[in-house]
Design an enzyme around this catalytic site. Structure first.
Site, PDB file in Angstrom:
ATOM      1  N   ASP A  67      12.133  22.325 -39.696  1.00 53.72           N
ATOM      2  CA  ASP A  67      11.799  22.249 -41.115  1.00 53.72           C
ATOM      3  C   ASP A  67      10.356  21.818 -41.348  1.00 53.72           C
ATOM      4  O   ASP A  67       9.646  21.406 -40.425  1.00 53.72           O
ATOM      5  CB  ASP A  67      12.766  21.281 -41.828  1.00 53.72           C
ATOM      6  CG  ASP A  67      12.958  19.963 -41.071  1.00 53.72           C
ATOM      7  OD1 ASP A  67      12.120  19.641 -40.209  1.00 53.72           O
ATOM      8  OD2 ASP A  67      13.935  19.262 -41.342  1.00 53.72           O
ATOM      9  N   ASN A 136      22.623  10.338 -44.650  1.00 51.71           N
ATOM     10  CA  ASN A 136      23.650  11.020 -45.459  1.00 51.71           C
ATOM     11  C   ASN A 136      24.297  12.185 -44.710  1.00 51.71           C
ATOM     12  O   ASN A 136      25.010  12.984 -45.304  1.00 51.71           O
ATOM     13  CB  ASN A 136      23.047  11.515 -46.780  1.00 51.71           C
ATOM     14  CG  ASN A 136      21.950  12.550 -46.573  1.00 51.71           C
ATOM     15  OD1 ASN A 136      21.664  12.942 -45.439  1.00 51.71           O
ATOM     16  ND2 ASN A 136      21.328  12.976 -47.653  1.00 51.71           N
ATOM     17  N   HIS A 138      22.609  14.649 -43.140  1.00 60.70           N
ATOM     18  CA  HIS A 138      21.883  15.923 -43.145  1.00 60.70           C
ATOM     19  C   HIS A 138      21.354  16.266 -41.760  1.00 60.70           C
ATOM     20  O   HIS A 138      21.079  15.390 -40.943  1.00 60.70           O
ATOM     21  CB  HIS A 138      20.785  15.966 -44.222  1.00 60.70           C
ATOM     22  CG  HIS A 138      19.529  15.213 -43.949  1.00 60.70           C
ATOM     23  ND1 HIS A 138      18.869  14.480 -44.916  1.00 60.70           N
ATOM     24  CD2 HIS A 138      18.768  15.095 -42.836  1.00 60.70           C
ATOM     25  CE1 HIS A 138      17.776  13.958 -44.410  1.00 60.70           C
ATOM     26  NE2 HIS A 138      17.685  14.303 -43.147  1.00 60.70           N
ATOM     27  N   GLU A 143      21.058  19.271 -46.912  1.00 55.37           N
ATOM     28  CA  GLU A 143      21.587  18.093 -47.590  1.00 55.37           C
ATOM     29  C   GLU A 143      23.077  18.255 -47.922  1.00 55.37           C
ATOM     30  O   GLU A 143      23.591  19.384 -47.936  1.00 55.37           O
ATOM     31  CB  GLU A 143      20.799  17.866 -48.885  1.00 55.37           C
ATOM     32  CG  GLU A 143      19.311  17.601 -48.673  1.00 55.37           C
ATOM     33  CD  GLU A 143      19.016  16.168 -48.251  1.00 55.37           C
ATOM     34  OE1 GLU A 143      19.870  15.515 -47.608  1.00 55.37           O
ATOM     35  OE2 GLU A 143      17.905  15.702 -48.560  1.00 55.37           O
TER      36      GLU A 143
END
Ligand code: GLP
Length: 258
Positions: A67, A136, A138, A143
Site C-alpha cells: 500500500d 482493528n 486491518h 479496513e
C-alpha cells in the site's frame, strides 16, 4: 493457518527473517510482497545483515508493496516509498526497477490500481507476502467492513487507523485520509502468506483473526481460508488467545488451525 508464538519481538523477527531467507535461497527469482509499519522493521534489519554476510542475494528478486498513502509523493518522509528505500532497498542489491509500490500521487487512481494488478500478474504473481496487522484487524489498508472481492483500490482510512498512524506525523491532521492498497483478493492470491504481530496492542486483533469467525469486520480473519498462511506472534500479542490454544502451541511449537 499455522500459528507460532515467540517469546519476544527479537525472536519473532529472527524467525521471520529465516523464513524469507530460506524462500530466497530456494528461489532466487522470488516475487516478494512487502509490508510497512513498525512490525517488519526487525525483519528488514536482519535481511540487510544477511545480505552483508553474503547469505542472500536480491539481484533477481521482484518486490510488491501492499500500500501507499494517497496524496503523498514518493519523496515524502512518511511515504511508504521512502520507508522502503530507507529500511531495505538502499541497503541491498534489489534492482530499483524490480521494486513496485502503488503511486501515492497518480494522475488517474483507477488506472494506477489496474496497472498495479497487471504488474503483479506479469511478474507471475506473489510467491510470499509479508503482512503486519492493524489493531482493528486491518491488513494492508483493508479496513473493517472491506469487500473481500476487491483488487487494488483506493481506501478510506478508519478513524482508528488515522489515530494509530498519527505517531509518525507532526499532527493527526497531517495524516492522509486515504490510501491505495492491494485488496483482499490480491493478498489472497499470494502463494504463501506470513503475518507478523507484536505487542499488547495487537492481542485483540490476533484473537479475532485466529479464533473468531471469518468476517469483513476483522479483515485478517480471511487468512483462515488461505491454504498456506502462517501467523507469527510474540507472547504479548498472543495474550488474549484462549488458554487451551496457547497451551497447545507452546507444547508443540506450532499449531495448524482450521
Ligand atoms: C499500517 C499499514 C499496515 C500495517 C499496520 C500496522 O497502517 N498499512 O500494513 O501492518 O499499519 O502497523 P505497525 O506494524 O506499525 O503496528
Amino acid at each position: 493457518m499455522d500459528l507460532v508464538i515467540f517469546k519476544n519481538y527479537d525472536e519473532l523477527s529472527q524467525a521471520a527473517a529465516e523464513k524469507v531467507i530460506a524462500a530466497l535461497r530456494n528461489n532466487p527469482r522470488l516475487v516478494l510482497g512487502l509490508a510497512t509499519g513498525s512490525t517488519p522493521l526487525g525483519l528488514y534489519q536482519r535481511l540487510v545483515e544477511a545480505f552483508r554476510q553474503g547469505r542472500v542475494d536480491f539481484a533477481q528478486v521482484t518486490t510488491f508493496n501492499l500500500d501507499e498513502y494517497y496524496g503523498l509523493p514518493a519523496s515524502h518522509e512518511q511515504s511508504y516509498h521512502y520507508y522502503m528505500w530507507e529500511h531495505l532497498f538502499r541497503h541491498v542489491n534489489v534492482p530499483p526497477e524490480n521494486t513496485f509500490i502503488p503511486a501515492g500521487d497518480p494522475a488517474d487512481v483507477d488506472a494506477e490500481c489496474r496497472a498495479y494488478e497487471e504488474q503483479i500478474a506479469r511478474a507471475g504473481g506473489i510467491d510470499l507476502q509479508i503482512l503486519g496487522i492493524g489493531a482493528n484487524g486491518h491488513i494492508g489498508f483493508n479496513e473493517p467492513g472491506v469487500d473481500f472481492s476487491l483488487p487494488t483500490h483506493l481506501v478510506e482510512l478508519s478513524e482508528r487507523t488515522i489515530t494509530a498512524n498519527s505517531r509518525f506525523f507532526p499532527s493527526r491532521a497531517a495524516v492522509p485520509r486515504k490510501a491505495l492498497s492491494m485488496g483482499i483478493r490480491t493478498i489472497m492470491k499470494a502463494r504463501e502468506i506470513l503475518l507478523l504481530a507484536s505487542g499488547p496492542d495487537k492481542a485483540e486483533a490476533v484473537r479475532n483473526t485466529v479464533e473468531g469467525p471469518v468476517t469483513p469486520e476483522v479483515p485478517a480473519s480471511v487468512l483462515q481460508r488461505h491454504p498456506r498462511a502462517s501467523i507469527f506472534v510474540d507472547e504479548a500479542a498472543a495474550a488474549l488467545l484462549s488458554p487451551a490454544l496457547r497451551r497447545k502451541v507452546q507444547g508443540a511449537g506450532t499449531v495448524a488451525l482450521g
